[in-house]
Each structure stands twice: as structure tokens, then as C-alpha cells.
Scaffold this motif. Structure first.
Motif, short mmCIF file in Angstrom:
data_model
loop_
_atom_site.label_atom_id
_atom_site.label_comp_id
_atom_site.label_asym_id
_atom_site.label_seq_id
_atom_site.Cartn_x
_atom_site.Cartn_y
_atom_site.Cartn_z
N TRP A 172 0.83 -1.21 0.00
CA TRP A 172 0.00 0.00 0.00
C TRP A 172 0.86 1.26 0.00
CZ3 TRP A 172 -4.52 0.84 -1.71
CH2 TRP A 172 -5.60 -0.03 -1.51
N ASN A 175 2.30 1.76 -3.40
CA ASN A 175 1.20 2.10 -4.28
C ASN A 175 0.81 3.57 -4.14
OD1 ASN A 175 -1.84 2.12 -5.09
ND2 ASN A 175 -1.07 0.18 -5.83
N HIS A 176 0.65 4.02 -2.89
CA HIS A 176 0.27 5.42 -2.68
C HIS A 176 1.39 6.38 -3.07
CE1 HIS A 176 -3.06 3.95 0.14
NE2 HIS A 176 -3.65 4.62 -0.83
N SER A 179 1.19 6.69 -6.82
CA SER A 179 0.01 7.46 -7.21
C SER A 179 0.19 8.95 -6.94
CB SER A 179 -1.22 6.97 -6.46
OG SER A 179 -1.66 5.77 -7.00
N ASN A 184 -4.16 9.83 -12.52
CA ASN A 184 -4.72 8.88 -13.48
C ASN A 184 -5.05 9.53 -14.82
OD1 ASN A 184 -7.00 10.25 -12.77
ND2 ASN A 184 -8.20 8.46 -12.16
N ILE A 245 5.82 2.91 -14.99
CA ILE A 245 6.10 1.78 -14.10
C ILE A 245 6.50 0.62 -15.00
CG2 ILE A 245 5.19 0.12 -12.43
CD1 ILE A 245 3.18 2.23 -11.53
N ALA B 171 0.16 -1.46 -15.21
CA ALA B 171 0.65 -1.27 -13.84
C ALA B 171 0.16 0.06 -13.25
CB ALA B 171 2.17 -1.33 -13.80
N TRP B 172 0.23 1.12 -14.07
CA TRP B 172 -0.29 2.41 -13.58
C TRP B 172 -1.80 2.34 -13.37
CZ3 TRP B 172 1.82 6.01 -11.03
CH2 TRP B 172 3.10 6.52 -11.30
N ARG B 173 -2.52 1.70 -14.29
CA ARG B 173 -3.98 1.62 -14.17
C ARG B 173 -4.37 0.93 -12.86
NH1 ARG B 173 -7.43 4.56 -16.40
NH2 ARG B 173 -9.02 2.93 -16.40
N LEU B 174 -3.75 -0.20 -12.58
CA LEU B 174 -4.11 -0.94 -11.37
C LEU B 174 -3.66 -0.18 -10.13
CD1 LEU B 174 -5.49 -3.40 -10.29
CD2 LEU B 174 -3.38 -4.70 -10.55
N ASN B 175 -2.49 0.46 -10.24
CA ASN B 175 -2.01 1.28 -9.13
C ASN B 175 -3.02 2.38 -8.78
OD1 ASN B 175 -0.23 3.60 -7.96
ND2 ASN B 175 1.03 1.78 -7.85
N HIS B 176 -3.48 3.09 -9.80
CA HIS B 176 -4.45 4.17 -9.54
C HIS B 176 -5.79 3.62 -9.07
CE1 HIS B 176 -1.83 6.94 -12.11
NE2 HIS B 176 -1.87 7.48 -10.91
N LEU B 178 -6.31 0.97 -7.27
CA LEU B 178 -6.17 0.62 -5.86
C LEU B 178 -6.14 1.87 -4.99
CD1 LEU B 178 -3.61 -2.31 -6.20
CD2 LEU B 178 -5.94 -2.50 -5.31
N SER B 179 -5.36 2.86 -5.43
CA SER B 179 -5.27 4.11 -4.64
C SER B 179 -6.62 4.80 -4.51
CB SER B 179 -4.28 5.08 -5.28
OG SER B 179 -2.97 4.68 -5.02
N MET B 181 -9.30 3.31 -3.95
CA MET B 181 -10.12 2.51 -3.03
C MET B 181 -9.77 2.71 -1.56
SD MET B 181 -10.11 -0.86 -5.43
CE MET B 181 -10.52 -1.99 -4.12
N LYS B 182 -8.56 3.18 -1.30
CA LYS B 182 -8.13 3.41 0.09
C LYS B 182 -7.09 4.50 0.05
CE LYS B 182 -5.50 0.77 3.44
NZ LYS B 182 -5.34 -0.45 4.24
N ASN B 293 -15.59 4.86 -11.09
CA ASN B 293 -14.38 5.69 -11.09
C ASN B 293 -13.54 5.54 -12.37
OD1 ASN B 293 -13.95 7.13 -8.25
ND2 ASN B 293 -15.06 5.20 -7.97
N TYR B 295 -12.58 2.72 -13.96
CA TYR B 295 -11.64 1.58 -14.03
C TYR B 295 -12.36 0.31 -14.47
CZ TYR B 295 -8.53 4.75 -11.54
OH TYR B 295 -7.76 5.83 -11.20
#
Lengths: 396, 396
Positions: A172, A175-176, A179, A184, A245, B171-176, B178-179, B181-182, B293, B295
């Protein structure tokens, strides 16, 4: 082979003198490299990566396009010209290095030490591809690169994921952190990242406008799932710096489920840079960004750095390269002010103060750096003719 | 062994009848599992994961704490009681499944089909650990879980990273995604995620207040690099739902640098849930969040789902469990309204309407789900005595 810089792969310098009927006042320099990218993922190759394999009029192998096909085409052209009455029409030099794919960390050492042996009037760079409509592409520059590794460690061991209610998670955190560096909508949010970028000159803009880009063909070729992220992709490939990335790994990602809270996360990040940007400065900006945004637990290491470069497009050698290509290939020839890719061109350009243009035997689906890298045999043969023609015209 | 549900691991039901002097009106049910987590990363084990190894008064093996040590301690206690004059003081049943670590996807089938064979007055759950000060911990509930896999594909192949200027990157898409979501303050931003969570009752709050938590000891034990993310960790472990990245993989992450733009990224996500939350609903909320969002290219799959459960803490069986533990271990005994971990307790609790309490032979450094899993031999021996004492007191 030049005397070695300790710990580096050898650099080869070859000189071919003009024949008795040649113009010995002019020297053309070629830059190539003999190193290649790793072949993984191996399971996606249809033939063995390091066994050159002919199939459907193409040659397949790791490095065949990037960049051994070009090197062999050039050496073959030299051999052909040498065997003509009068031999080579001008002097030719080759510098061939073995660390291009890792950012040429030791090339500057060789260039500085052997500058006196490298003097030339113009330089032909390592590689170019034909585009999706088989138009010939030439490039008069490269983007720079800052390639970084980011690591976050949150614990001594992977933990039971029930601890997610109380314990920070390296995955996490990283990831943050990532970001926070790019949103995005693909805007890079690192302070100072865009500083100092040189706006394109009129002649550069003019060349860029003429670069065609068939969006649908490219989307189909690569199987792209999303629209392009730039309104003018041809312009973006030349002018826009990037933050990519290249890889991310943390915790468990095999089949099924494993409920762990990872102790560590790692990411590889590649920034492609344009004239006016400096890789060391970009690295420092990212480092400061992480600290300022509360991610001082994310450690960052600069693995490679290469400066950006653009030749002076008004130099006559640039026109010669375009004209000879048109004559040999009998097709549209496109000159890009700089490649979207990277090479140690700035080291040569800044030191020797000569125009540098890249040409080569790749095609649109050469798959550089990916499985099933290839060149077409027809491109290889025409590439030999083009190099021989350039040398004869250059010698006049 | 019960008749198999097709495609599932077998479930074992064992019944031991009360002896001639026993109370045949009372039945105690034990729940255990024989499956274990994968042993990787193998290189971090000090002995072979599936060779039970004794070292420093401990037994090391994958599954020794979670949950085979408990199963063996319980069977040994039964054997001891059976060999006494009069035999077992009450009826005892065991249900032992083989899919706990993947979320018990088929247990509901067995419970529904064999409900008539499972009737009991109380249930002892699979496992518990001593804490960092060696206090005995009992648990009267579990968190639920929704374990998901998220995948993003952006192209048919890994691309040269120079294309980062124009092409979306998985990788960027999934990273963003996830970010989104939390956030980096550990607040879950998915609409509906916190809906319906039952506030703790007075008796539950009272038990939670008594749960000790030695922050410094835990930080040192796990080598935590960051402060705890909850102000009251003991309360957070019981009451707070989580969203944990268990794993993330994309592109190249080996030694050195490889300049690729990954075609695919995958993440494993584990949400631990509290009473009032429902794993299927949570999955739907996340799915909707991704679509809302932007995605929708991030595909999500629910791999496991288990409901949360808390027993009625005012039931006399709960007090019996605490008292017998105090008598055997002669140390402080802590009862948690629910474990921070997960198990299929809701399936039993909702079906049989009986109190369920977990006890076990783990210690604070048992390393469940991680390399070098262990139990201490002394805990194992005391665990046998505790089970025997519970059965005798329960039968009165």
C-alpha cells in the motif's frame, strides 16, 4: 578493442581508411552496441531467443533488431565498398559498446579518453524501424532516461493479513507513493519535473507535423485495450517526457489466494526525458517529492541515467540522410527530431559537435525488448544498399 | 469421511460417545482443518516446511500452529479421557475440513446436508495463540473475509517503455485503481463499504477494553518500520474492517533494469469484515466503485468469501471457557469478542445456534502463514490438559 575502463564491458573502435580514389578529408562515424535486453519471459518465444531462426522471410533472435542486424548490415556495406575499384570513398569509423541497454554508464569514460580517435564530420546512430505503413523513419535525436528502483519495507517478515487493521503494508505504501507522483490522467505531479523543457523550434515543429501516425493500425498491432493517452501521439512521442512503471512486485501473486501482508514492495520506474531535462535533477526531484509527501520510508535508487539530445536539423547531413533514403527505399521518408527511445547520443553530440542521425533495418513489429524480436530479410538487404549509398554521397 | 461434495476436499466427521458414567445428554463439537497455507517463500525457512522439526523446545513445520497442533492436542485429550474409568464424560464430535485456508467454499454444503449429525450444545473452534506476554487468548468470533483478485490488461504484449508517452500502462492503471479505493491514511473510500456495521454491545466493549496490547513488543517482534495505523490497536483488531494488498505483480522486477511497459498487472486484495458486513455485498461495492471511477478495464474476481461472526458473550459456556483456562494455565486469560482472523464460524453459528469459542496451542511468534511456523512443546502439553478439563467441566 580499447583499453578497458575497469568493470565495464569492452568498447570496440574500428577505423577503415579511404581507398586510393577516396576523399580522405571526410570521416563518417557509426555508433552501435553489441549488448541486448534480457530474453524473459522465455515462455512467450516461438523459437530459442539466442538461436538465430529464419521464418516467413524474417530472422528471429534476441538482439537481431536491437541492434545486431544494423551492425552486420553496416559492416557488409563497408565490405562491398572496399571490394570496388578504388576502395572506400571516405574514412569510416565504428564505435561499438556493450552497455547501451543499461544506460551506457561507462561510455563517457571512453569518449573522453579516446576523443582524439573519434573525430568525424557526421555520425550515423544505431537503429531505426520502418513504421506501420512501411515508411522509412530517420531520427536526429533521442530522449534521455532516468531509470529508478523504488523499495519500501514495512516489516521483517510477511505477516498474517489479519494484521492489516493495525500494521502498515509495504505494498500500500509504495502504491500510494507512486500514485502521488502521477495522476490517473497521466500528469506527472513531481515538483520540478517539467522545469526547463526547451520548446520545439519552428523547424522541429515542422518535421513533427509531417510524422504520420496511424492510430488504428498501432492499436491493432499491440492489441491496445485503451485509447491513446495523448491527443497527438506523434507529437507526444517526440516532445513529452514520461514516467512509466516498468515493474512492481510485492507479496503473493500466484494461483489462488494467500492471505499475507507483504513485508516489502519493489517498483522499477523509467522516466524518458526531453531536451532541457537532466536525469540527475529528475532523480533529485522525485527523491524530494517522496520526502515532502511523507514517503521517506520509500527508498529510491538511480539505476541508469542518460541525457536527451537533438541534432541541429538545418545541417546538410540531415538532408543527405533523408535524400539517400528516399532514393534507395523509393518510399516516404520521415525524420523525427528525436526518437521516443534512448541512447547515449548526448555524450557524442556534446563532445564531437556533429550532427547525428539514426537509420536502421527494423520494421514496425520488430518487438524490441520483447519476445519474438525480429527483422525482415528484405529490410536487411535494402539497409546494406542504403548505407553504401550514404557513404558514397557523403564522400563527395 | 462424509460423502463428498464433488470437487471439494473431503470433510471428516468423528463422534465419540459418552462413557458409562458420562452425561450422554451433552455434546461438545470441535471444529478443525487439515489444510495449510502454501509454504513459499521456501528460501526463508530454516528447516524443510513439511518435515516436522524439533528445535529449542519448539516444533517447526507448515501447519503445525495452523492448525494441526491443535487437532493433535484435542485428539490426545480425548484418548486420555477415554482411558479413564468411565470413559468420556460427555459426547464429543469433530468436524475436520480441508478448505479453511481458501475460505471453506464447500463447507456450507456439508453443514446443510449433515446438520442432523452435527447437533451439539457448544463448539470449540480451531485455534488461538498466546500473546506477546504469554497471556492465554480465547476468541468468541471471527472476522469475515472477501478475498479478491484484480487484473488489468492494457496490451497483447509487454511494450518498449518509450511508448509510455502514448500508451496506457496496466501497472499504472491498477495502481491508480487501488489508490482510489483506500487513501494513504488507511480510510477505505469504496461507497457502501462501512454500511451496516453493528456497533459493539456493552459487554463486547467491556471485553475489548480488557484486551492488552503491548505496542513496543509487537513492533519489535515483527520488525515494524512504521507506527501502528490505529490509535487503539486492540480495538482495531476486533472492530475495524480492513483492505489489504496481499500481493501485486507487473512487468519486470528482477535485478537491474528492463525498460518495458507491462501488458498486465495483477493484485490480490483481502478485506477482513466485521458483523453487519457481508462479503458478497463488499465485492459488489468494489466492483461498482471501479466502474464508477473509470476503471472498468480492471477486472475483479471474488476468490473466497466468509461471513463474520460473534457469539453471545453472556452464554455460560463462554464463562466456562475462561474459567477452565485460568485454572489450567494459571495466568491471565483474555477473551476477544472476535478474532482479527477468519474462519467459517458464521456457517456453524447461524446453523446450530450455539456459542463458539476458540482456544489453541499457538504462541505469539507462531508465524501463521509465514516461513518458520512453530508451536512450543510446553504449550502443546498444557493445551491437552486444558481440553480435557473443559470436557469434564462441560459434562457436569
Amino acid at each position: 578493442m580499447l583499453d578497458e575502463c575497469p568493470g565495464s564491458n569492452p568498447v570496440i573502435l574500428a577505423t577503415f581508411e579511404a581507398g586510393p580514389n577516396g576523399n580522405s578529408n571526410k570521416t563518417l562515424l557509426f555508433y552501435n552496441h553489441y549488448d541486448v535486453q534480457p530474453p524473459d519471459p522465455l515462455e512467450e518465444w516461438d523459437s530459442v531467443p539466442f538461436d538465430l531462426t529464419e521464418r516467413d522471410g524474417k530472422l528471429f533472435a534476441r538482439g537481431v533488431a536491437d541492434n545486431k542486424g544494423d551492425l552486420m548490415a553496416r559492416l557488409t556495406a563497408i565490405e562491398v565498398l572496399q571490394n570496388l575499384a578504388g576502395g572506400l570513398p571516405c574514412n569510416v569509423k565504428f564505435i561499438i559498446e556493450g552497455e547501451e541497454e543499461i544506460g551506457s554508464p561507462n561510455l563517457a569514460y571512453y569518449l573522453e579518453k579516446y576523443k582524439h580517435l573519434l573525430q568525424a564530420d557526421a555520425c550515423i546512430w544505431e537503429h531505426a524501424d520502418r513504421d506501420e505503413k512501411d515508411r522509412v523513419q530517420l531520427m536526429a535525436g533521442v530522449k534521455g532516461m532516468a531509470y529508478m528502483e523504488l523499495t519500501c519495507e514495512s516489516a521483517d517478515m510477511d505477516l498474517h493479513s489479519k494484521l492489516g487493521a493495525i500494521v502498515e503494508n509495504a505494498a500500500w505504501r509504495l502504491n500510494h507513493a507512486l500514485s502521488s507522483m502521477k495522476n490517473n490522467e497521466n500528469e506527472i505531479l513531481v515538483e520540478g519535473f517539467y522545469d526547463g523543457i526547451q520548446p520545439p523550434t519552428e523547424i522541429e515543429k515542422n518535421y513533427i507535423t509531417k510524422i504520420p501516425f496511424d492510430q488504428e493500425a498501432i492499436k491493432e498491432l499491440y492489441g491496445l485495450r485503451q485509447p491513446f493517452i495523448a491527443e497527438n501521439p506523434n507529437e507526444a512521442l517526440v516532445l513529452n517526457p514520461t514516467m512509466t512503471i516498468c515493474g512492481f512486485e510485492s507479496g503473493y501473486y500466484g494461483e489462488g489466494s494467500k492471505t499475507v501482508l507483504p513485508k516489502k514492495a519493489i517498483a522499477k520506474l523509467d522516466c524518458r526525458l526531453v531536451p532541457g531535462q537532466n536525469p540527475e535533477h529528475i532523480f533529485q526531484c522525485i527523491q524530494s517529492h517522496l520526502i515532502k509527501n511523507g514517503y521517506s520510508d520509500v527508498k529510491i535508487k538511480l539505476l541508469n541515467s542518460v541525457g536527451p539530445y537533438r541534432s541541429d536539423l538545418s545541417h546538410p547531413f540531415v538532408s543527405l540522410m533523408v535524400r539517400t533514403a528516399e532514393e534507395i527505399y523509393q518510399t516516404e521518408v520521415i525524420l523525427s527530431p528525436n526518437n521516443a527511445g534512448t541512447g547515449p547520443m548526448a555524450d557524442f553530440g556534446n563532445l564531437l559537435q556533429i550532427p547525428i542521425v539514426s537509420t536502421g533495418v527494423g520494421w514496425v513489429n520488430s518487438r524490441l525488448h520483447a519476445p519474438n524480436e525480429s527483422i525482415r530479410i528484405s529490410d536487411y538487404v535494402e539497409g546494406i544498399a542504403h548505407i553504401a549509398h550514404i557513404i558514397r554521397e557523403f564522400a563527395r
